[in-house]
Every structure is written in C-alpha cells, then in structure tokens.
Design a protein around this motif. Structure first.
Motif, mmCIF file in Angstrom:
data_model
loop_
_atom_site.group_PDB
_atom_site.id
_atom_site.type_symbol
_atom_site.label_atom_id
_atom_site.label_comp_id
_atom_site.label_asym_id
_atom_site.label_seq_id
_atom_site.Cartn_x
_atom_site.Cartn_y
_atom_site.Cartn_z
ATOM 1 N N ILE A 337 20.133 41.484 -0.182
ATOM 2 C CA ILE A 337 19.860 41.401 1.257
ATOM 3 C C ILE A 337 20.146 42.725 1.951
ATOM 4 O O ILE A 337 19.699 42.955 3.072
ATOM 5 N N GLY A 338 20.902 43.597 1.304
ATOM 6 C CA GLY A 338 21.176 44.917 1.858
ATOM 7 C C GLY A 338 20.408 45.986 1.110
ATOM 8 O O GLY A 338 19.741 45.718 0.112
ATOM 9 N N ALA A 339 20.499 47.208 1.593
ATOM 10 C CA ALA A 339 19.797 48.313 0.951
ATOM 11 C C ALA A 339 20.471 49.618 1.326
ATOM 12 O O ALA A 339 21.092 49.732 2.387
ATOM 13 N N GLY A 340 20.331 50.602 0.446
ATOM 14 C CA GLY A 340 20.773 51.942 0.799
ATOM 15 C C GLY A 340 19.905 52.505 1.908
ATOM 16 O O GLY A 340 18.836 51.973 2.226
ATOM 17 N N LEU A 341 20.371 53.595 2.496
ATOM 18 C CA LEU A 341 19.627 54.172 3.611
ATOM 19 C C LEU A 341 19.688 55.695 3.565
ATOM 20 O O LEU A 341 20.528 56.296 2.898
ATOM 21 N N TRP A 342 18.787 56.302 4.305
ATOM 22 C CA TRP A 342 18.681 57.752 4.451
ATOM 23 C C TRP A 342 18.886 58.054 5.935
ATOM 24 O O TRP A 342 18.228 57.450 6.794
ATOM 25 N N SER A 343 19.819 58.955 6.249
ATOM 26 C CA SER A 343 20.111 59.261 7.645
ATOM 27 C C SER A 343 20.242 60.766 7.835
ATOM 28 O O SER A 343 20.436 61.519 6.877
ATOM 29 N N PHE A 344 20.155 61.195 9.118
ATOM 30 C CA PHE A 344 20.139 62.604 9.480
ATOM 31 C C PHE A 344 21.202 62.878 10.543
ATOM 32 O O PHE A 344 21.343 62.120 11.502
ATOM 33 N N ASN A 345 21.917 63.968 10.372
ATOM 34 C CA ASN A 345 23.036 64.306 11.254
ATOM 35 C C ASN A 345 22.526 64.793 12.607
ATOM 36 O O ASN A 345 21.854 65.820 12.701
ATOM 37 N N GLN A 346 22.876 64.051 13.669
ATOM 38 C CA GLN A 346 22.481 64.423 15.027
ATOM 39 C C GLN A 346 23.690 64.791 15.883
ATOM 40 O O GLN A 346 23.620 64.748 17.115
ATOM 41 N N ASN A 347 24.787 65.172 15.243
ATOM 42 C CA ASN A 347 26.011 65.501 15.969
ATOM 43 C C ASN A 347 25.872 66.860 16.654
ATOM 44 O O ASN A 347 25.581 67.860 15.994
ATOM 45 N N PRO A 348 26.095 66.935 17.975
ATOM 46 C CA PRO A 348 25.970 68.211 18.699
ATOM 47 C C PRO A 348 26.906 69.298 18.189
ATOM 48 O O PRO A 348 26.707 70.478 18.504
ATOM 49 N N GLN A 349 27.917 68.900 17.411
ATOM 50 C CA GLN A 349 28.779 69.911 16.793
ATOM 51 C C GLN A 349 27.953 70.907 15.987
ATOM 52 O O GLN A 349 28.347 72.060 15.817
ATOM 53 N N ASN A 350 26.798 70.459 15.509
ATOM 54 C CA ASN A 350 25.944 71.296 14.672
ATOM 55 C C ASN A 350 24.747 71.850 15.437
ATOM 56 O O ASN A 350 23.728 72.203 14.840
ATOM 57 N N SER A 351 24.859 71.940 16.752
ATOM 58 C CA SER A 351 23.711 72.323 17.577
ATOM 59 C C SER A 351 23.262 73.769 17.387
ATOM 60 O O SER A 351 22.191 74.153 17.860
ATOM 61 N N ASN A 352 24.054 74.580 16.698
ATOM 62 C CA ASN A 352 23.698 75.986 16.495
ATOM 63 C C ASN A 352 22.878 76.208 15.227
ATOM 64 O O ASN A 352 22.578 77.352 14.876
ATOM 65 N N GLU A 564 12.067 51.929 15.501
ATOM 66 C CA GLU A 564 11.221 52.942 16.142
ATOM 67 C C GLU A 564 11.892 54.306 16.134
ATOM 68 O O GLU A 564 11.238 55.328 15.879
ATOM 69 N N GLN A 565 13.177 54.350 16.388
ATOM 70 C CA GLN A 565 13.892 55.619 16.491
ATOM 71 C C GLN A 565 14.282 56.198 15.128
ATOM 72 O O GLN A 565 14.541 57.406 15.026
ATOM 73 N N CYS A 566 14.350 55.375 14.105
ATOM 74 C CA CYS A 566 14.659 55.814 12.740
ATOM 75 C C CYS A 566 15.947 56.630 12.621
ATOM 76 O O CYS A 566 15.965 57.672 11.940
ATOM 77 N N PRO A 567 17.057 56.218 13.225
ATOM 78 C CA PRO A 567 18.313 56.929 12.949
ATOM 79 C C PRO A 567 18.750 56.729 11.508
ATOM 80 O O PRO A 567 19.443 57.561 10.934
ATOM 81 N N VAL A 568 18.356 55.590 10.935
ATOM 82 C CA VAL A 568 18.522 55.345 9.507
ATOM 83 C C VAL A 568 17.179 54.849 8.983
ATOM 84 O O VAL A 568 16.429 54.171 9.692
ATOM 85 N N ILE A 569 16.880 55.229 7.753
ATOM 86 C CA ILE A 569 15.642 54.799 7.106
ATOM 87 C C ILE A 569 16.040 54.047 5.843
ATOM 88 O O ILE A 569 16.637 54.621 4.924
ATOM 89 N N TYR A 570 15.767 52.751 5.811
ATOM 90 C CA TYR A 570 16.182 51.946 4.678
ATOM 91 C C TYR A 570 15.304 52.213 3.454
ATOM 92 O O TYR A 570 14.125 52.553 3.571
ATOM 93 N N LEU A 571 15.908 51.998 2.268
ATOM 94 C CA LEU A 571 15.244 52.304 1.006
ATOM 95 C C LEU A 571 14.725 51.017 0.346
ATOM 96 O O LEU A 571 13.725 50.473 0.776
ATOM 97 N N MET A 572 15.423 50.506 -0.664
ATOM 98 C CA MET A 572 14.891 49.419 -1.475
ATOM 99 C C MET A 572 15.881 48.261 -1.600
ATOM 100 O O MET A 572 17.099 48.461 -1.594
ATOM 101 N N ARG A 573 15.328 47.066 -1.739
ATOM 102 C CA ARG A 573 16.113 45.878 -2.079
ATOM 103 C C ARG A 573 15.860 45.580 -3.551
ATOM 104 O O ARG A 573 14.761 45.161 -3.923
ATOM 105 N N SER A 574 16.854 45.801 -4.375
ATOM 106 C CA SER A 574 16.646 45.678 -5.820
ATOM 107 C C SER A 574 16.995 44.281 -6.321
ATOM 108 O O SER A 574 17.987 43.686 -5.910
ATOM 109 N N ARG A 575 16.160 43.756 -7.203
ATOM 110 C CA ARG A 575 16.493 42.546 -7.940
ATOM 111 C C ARG A 575 17.650 42.870 -8.873
ATOM 112 O O ARG A 575 17.761 43.997 -9.360
#
Length: 607
Positions: A337-352, A564-575
């Motif tokens: 019922i769960g799945a791994g995910l792919w996410s991207f760092n949007q922390n302003p600490q890294n704004s440079n 819609e915003q895709c802060p996380v992108i889910y991968l696969m649900r494995s048998r």
C-alpha cells in the motif's frame, strides 16, 4: 496487525537484484515474459491474507531465529524514533494504547481502553483512557514488577515528546490550529493511577490517532532527566548497558546483545495479551536475532534452515519456489500500500545554487515526473512484480478516491514542453540548459544498503540523459541521509520511503509546512509558498471536519493539490513474496499487503 501512532518513521523497503539481462530485451518482450512468469510463480505459492479470523490457542515452546541488517544505535525509547534498528528492538518491550484494525476499520484496545467525550456546546473533545489492570514494567529473571500507571504516559507526553529540546517527531502533533489561526496545545490530565484524559481545545476527526502512543518507563527516565537534562535521557539504555536492566511491558525481554553478532530476547510471561487458555502471547520462548548485513547471506542462512522467514527479492523467486522438497512454504501478497518516492530539495538555505531555482518551479518537478519511466522500472527492476503508484492516499484510507491520480505520467515530449515553458532549452550538443545558460545537472541520493534503489536510480539517470540532463548518483549511508534531511539540509534530490497514509491526518510531521520531516523544506515558521499554505489549510480543515461528505471534498482537493505540485513523486507498489519454515504450524500465520507477516501467534507444529 499494524500499530499506528502519531509518529511517522522513515522507512526504505527496497532490496537489490541485477537487471543486466533485462537491458537486452525490449519492454514488450519483458512484459510478455513477466506476465507468463508471474502466473507460474503464483501457482507455486500460497495466498493467505488475514481478514479478521480469530487466532486459535497454541502451544508453548521453541526458538525463533530472525535477522536484522545493522546493529542498533541504542536501546533508548526516544532514539528509537530516529533509528530503525533501535525502534525494532524497543517496540518488542513496549506497547501502544490502542490498535487500528485495518480490515474492520475500527480501533480496539491494547494496553488501554478509550472513551471519546464530545462537548458540542464548547466545541471541545476529551479522550479518556483506562489502563489495563495487569500492566507491569517487569525485569527478566526477577520478581521485581512495577505497575504501569497514568504517570508513565503523562510524563512521556509532557516531559519527553512535549519538551521541544528533544526534537521528538510527536511534538508537532500536540498542537492544533484554532479557527482564528492561533495554536493551542492538546493537554493531558491525570484522573487516577489507571485513568488519564487528553483534552482537545477543539473537535477533531481522528482523536485516537492523535493520542495513540507508546512510552518509556517513567521510573527510569525521570531521574535521568532530573539529574542530567536532555543528555541524561539520551544516554539512558545505551548499547553498553546490561540489557537485563531494561524493563519491559511488551512481549519480550532483551537479555543479550553481542555487537555485530546477535541479540537474544526471552518471552515475557507477564504480558497482558493472553489466549483463552491463559497463556501470554507469544508462544515462542526465545527469539534470536542475528545481525546479517548482507541480504545474500540472509537468503543463504534461510535456505540452510537457520532463519524462520525470508522476504524474497525478485531475483530469488525462481530458485525459491522451484526447490524440490523445500522445507518451507512461500506466500504471496498483492502490491504494497506504500511506495518509495523521489523528492527535490526546496529549502531556501540552498538558494545560492542553481538547482534551488529549478526545484522550486512546479513545472520542473512535473517534468521529472513525466521522465519517470515506471513501466521500464517494473520490467527491468521488479520483473513485472509491481505496479505504478499513481495516487496519494492508499486504497484502505477512508478518503481514497480512485479517480484522483497523478496527471504527469511518463511522456518525455511533455516533459520537454514543461521545461521549455520555464526557459529551458537544448544546446547544439543536446544538453539541457536553463534560462541563464547553466547546464542542468544535479545529484540523486539514496540509502547505500538498499540497492534496488540503485537499479531504479540507474534508469532515472538514463531517461534524464536522453533529454540532456545529467544526474549524479550518490549512494549514501542511511544515517547520513537522515542527518541531511533533518539537520544539515545539504542534499539535492533523494529517493526514500515514508510509509503509507492509512488515515488522511497521518504524517503530521511531514505534510504540514511546519513539520520537522516536511521533506523538501522542513520547519517553516509560515508557509513558504501559496500552495503549501493551501495544503496546511486543507490538512487542518480535514482534521477538524466530522461530517464525512464535507471532509471528502476537503481531502479530494488535498490529494489533487499534492499530485499537481509534485513535491514528492511516488515510484512503485511491489508485489511481495515471503517464505516460512514448515516446522511452524500455519494455523495462526497470515501474510498480506495490509498487515504484512502475521506471526505473533505462531507456534511449533508437530514433528
């Protein structure tokens, strides 16, 4: 059965097998082979999901041999929140107040019985818990038994989880957003030694989910905190401690720990959960946990008969199910019922750095979703034994809507169009560049010891290379990943897992912008973006909406906005496939995608 609390522990459930031969075949050929192979596999395995059957009384005796990947960091109840190995040990010696039956979709008592009292006039709510009479902090091979009382729970709630200095993942869950936008705390009050009350300053939809918890022994932690503060608590029950001095109110006592070798648990005969013959669960007298850091070794040890169970990798299946006269049985379960995910760092600490500018544009994240070739991942990595996770809530969630799925599925041409809409173009060598002529290049991190993620990451690298994006693989120690996510914030993109939201309000430390595990930008004082502000609003509104139909509209918008915003992108649900040695009686043994492997009531069969 599953136990649910306000805590959401980081978990990664990926394992590894080679996909080199799969690269030689087309997707169509792979899919045909996989479909045929799957049917053959299923025919050689058993299906036995738990659907509410009563457990039969068993017989006492036997040793259960299991394994874990790493040594624990501690035996400390607070550190268990952050370290999976520590958590696996501590949870054997504690218990939750209540449990959620995912089959019947109802709460049931564990070490306490709940009563919900709603005050419509004041728009407040109380949850009154009554502890069982037969609860003790017991010590192995000792007559010393200390009753579990309300003071244990109240101390843990106020002085551990409620002390901001400990940075407990349960801290945020103690606060509610009121109708005027202010915050108010859920307080706890002692009624007597067996009863205590959580007082909610406003009515919420899932008060048992919010208040359910396990806790440590006050008689050990309070003196440690009084003497040496935060560090005194964290130093308690280190791996150098004599494990026999750790009290248990759960199913097991920890009696031995040999670093990098094994842990030994003994059955707690004082445990409250008893069968109709008066025997405490479990029936097994001893559990020996070997520390086996390599899954190939785990598989070999299982085949030698020295592990009771084994969760198979796809690469193991043919050999596992086709072994002649196998002394074990293989069960199968539908996709997790769960799945791994792919996410991207949007922390302003890294704004440079350039990747911050890219990652904070939703069109870039949407494009990454359009470049995630889930069919290829399924064929090459999972051998057809998985399916894409395209939704947000899993199907057991009461507000799951099958019509709400992510729009941005594999479509490289659409990905390029999304990127072009925000100023990205290819140069004459086919390399993608942003509007400032910087080549698009970023890191993809994942846990080094969960190497099926490496196969997935390799496919992502290849798919993004085709459109001119360079991705650098970073296989990283898991604890280092946790540090990057929760302390240093110096990561770029990551593949990880965060469990499944069986309730819409699960993950109070993840989905609201103020959460300490709000993956892409944690601990925001105020929402950094309009869409996160809207997520916060919907999360709060849904949390406080009792009317199911009205709540459904709120949670529908919530799911759509996250997809819609895709802060996380889910991968696969494995048998999944799971094997157990035949020396055990299977009457009380079940396996499915909701409860996992149910072995708590297992007992030895007749030889």
């Amino acid at each position: 059965m599953k136990l649910f609390s306000v805590l959401l522990l980081v978990c990664i459930a990926f394992t590894h097998f080679s996909c080199s031969r799969a690269d030689e075949l087309t997707l169509e050929e792979l899919e045909a082979l996989n479909a045929e192979g799957l049917q053959e596999l299923l025919a050689k395995t058993q299906t036995k999901p738990w659907r509410g059957e009563e457990f039969v009384p068993g017989t006492l005796g036997g040793t259960w041999h299991s394994s874990m990947i790493k040594d624990p960091k501690s035996f400390n109840h607070l550190i268990a929140e952050r370290d999976a190995e520590t958590n696996a040990i501590v949870r054997r010696m504690t218990d939750f107040l209540v449990d959620y039956d995912v089959v019947r979709r109802e709460w049931k008592p564990r070490c306490a019985s709940p009563q919900i009292v709603v005050n419509e006039a004041n728009q407040t709510l109380d949850v009154i818990y009554t502890l069982r009479d037969n609860l003790y902090w017991s010590y192995y091979d000792s007559n010393r038994k200390i009753p579990v009382t309300s003071d244990d729970v109240i101390f843990w709630y106020n002085e551990i989880e409620g002390d901001e200095r400990f940075q407990s993942s349960a801290y945020n869950g103690q606060f509610l957003t009121m109708e005027d936008g202010t915050e108010a705390r859920i307080t706890i009050e002692k009624i007597d030694d067996k009863r205590f009350k959580f007082h909610f300053p406003r009515i919420v939809a899932d008060p048992l989910l919010t208040t359910n918890r396990d806790f440590g022994p006050r008689h050990m932690y309070e003196p440690a905190k009084n003497a040496n503060g935060v560090q005194g608590v964290l130093d308690l029950f280190s791996v150098a401690s004599d494990p026999k001095l750790i009290p248990s109110m759960g199913e097991w006592f920890l009696v031995e720990y040999a670093q990098s070798q094994r842990l030994v648990f003994k059955r707690n005969s004082d445990y409250w959960n008893k069968d109709r013959n008066g025997l405490s669960i479990p029936y097994i007298e001893e559990n020996i946990v070997q520390i086996l850091p390599d899954q190939n070794t785990q598989y070999l040890v299982f085949r030698q008969g020295n592990l009771e169970t084994y969760t198979a990798r796809p690469e193991d299946l043919n050999e596992l199910v086709n072994r002649a006269n196998a002394p074990y049985t293989v069960f199968n379960a539908e996709g997790s019922i769960g799945a791994g995910l792919w996410s991207f760092n949007q922390n302003p600490q890294n704004s440079n750095v350039p990747h911050y500018e890219w990652f904070t544009q939703k069109e870039f994240r949407q494009a990454m979703s359009c470049l995630l070739n889930r069919d290829r991942i399924n064929a090459q990595v999972y051998r057809g034994l998985a399916e894409p996770k395209l939704d947000f809530f899993p199907s057991p969630n009461p507000f799951y809507n099958p019509n709400i799925v992510i729009e941005y599925q594999y479509d490289p041409q659409r990905a390029l169009e999304l990127l072009e809409s925000i100023g990205f173009t290819k140069d004459r060598r086919g390399l993608l560049r942003d509007s400032k002529d910087r080549r698009v290049e970023f890191d993809l991190a994942f846990a080094a010891d969960n190497t099926i993620t490496a196969d997935i990451a390799s496919i992502v690298v290849d798919e993004l290379r085709k459109v001119g994006i360079k991705v650098n693989i970073r296989a990283t120690d898991f604890q280092k990943l946790v540090e990057q996510l929760t302390a240093t914030y110096d990561w770029q993109s990551i593949m990880i897992g965060l469990g499944a939201n069986l309730f819409p309000t699960q993950g109070s430390n993840v989905w609201p912008s103020s959460g300490n595990l709000h993956l892409w930008h944690p601990l925001q004082e105020t929402p950094h973006t309009d869409w996160e502000a809207r997520i916060d609003y919907l999360y709060n509104e849904g949390s406080y909406t009792i009317n199911k139909e009205k709540a459904r509209g709120i949670w529908d918008e919530y799911q759509r906005l996250i997809l819609e915003q895709c802060p996380v992108i889910y991968l696969m649900r494995s048998r999944s496939f799971w094997a157990i040695q035949n020396r055990w009686d299977f009457t009380n043994v079940y396996y499915d995608n909701l409860n996992g492997a149910e072995t708590a009531h297992a007992f030895l069969g007749r030889e």
